[in-house]
Design a protein around this motif. Structure first.
Motif, PDB file in Angstrom:
ATOM      1  N   LYS A 103      79.803  17.317  36.916  1.00  0.00           N
ATOM      2  CA  LYS A 103      79.528  15.902  36.682  1.00  0.00           C
ATOM      3  C   LYS A 103      78.060  15.753  36.298  1.00  0.00           C
ATOM      4  N   ASN A 125      79.512  11.523  33.255  1.00  0.00           N
ATOM      5  CA  ASN A 125      80.409  12.348  32.449  1.00  0.00           C
ATOM      6  C   ASN A 125      80.963  13.462  33.324  1.00  0.00           C
ATOM      7  N   THR A 126      82.273  13.658  33.269  1.00  0.00           N
ATOM      8  CA  THR A 126      82.927  14.724  34.030  1.00  0.00           C
ATOM      9  C   THR A 126      83.505  15.717  33.044  1.00  0.00           C
TER      10      THR A 126
END
Length: 59
Positions: free
Chosen positions: A47, A36-37
């Motif tokens: 991140k 996930n960013t």
């Protein structure tokens, strides 16, 4: 004396069957890593990695 050998042998065989069951029923093939960013308003990028497994048994 033969009874003791039979009992120890039986315990060893049951133990081996349990180890083989755990090894072959392990469904780690269904694991995935999700990245996930997240970008904050000040421009900072974060991140995160999340390891997701769909295991039936958790040993």
């Amino acid at each position: 004396m033969k009874n003791n050998v039979f009992i120890v042998g039986s315990i060893l065989i049951v133990f081996l069957f349990v180890v083989v069951f755990i090894h072959f029923s392990n469904d780690h093939k269904e694991c995935e890593t999700v990245v996930n960013t997240l970008t904050y308003s000040n421009g900072t990028v974060v991140k995160t990695e999340e390891h997701i497994c769909k295991e039936i048994y958790n040993f």
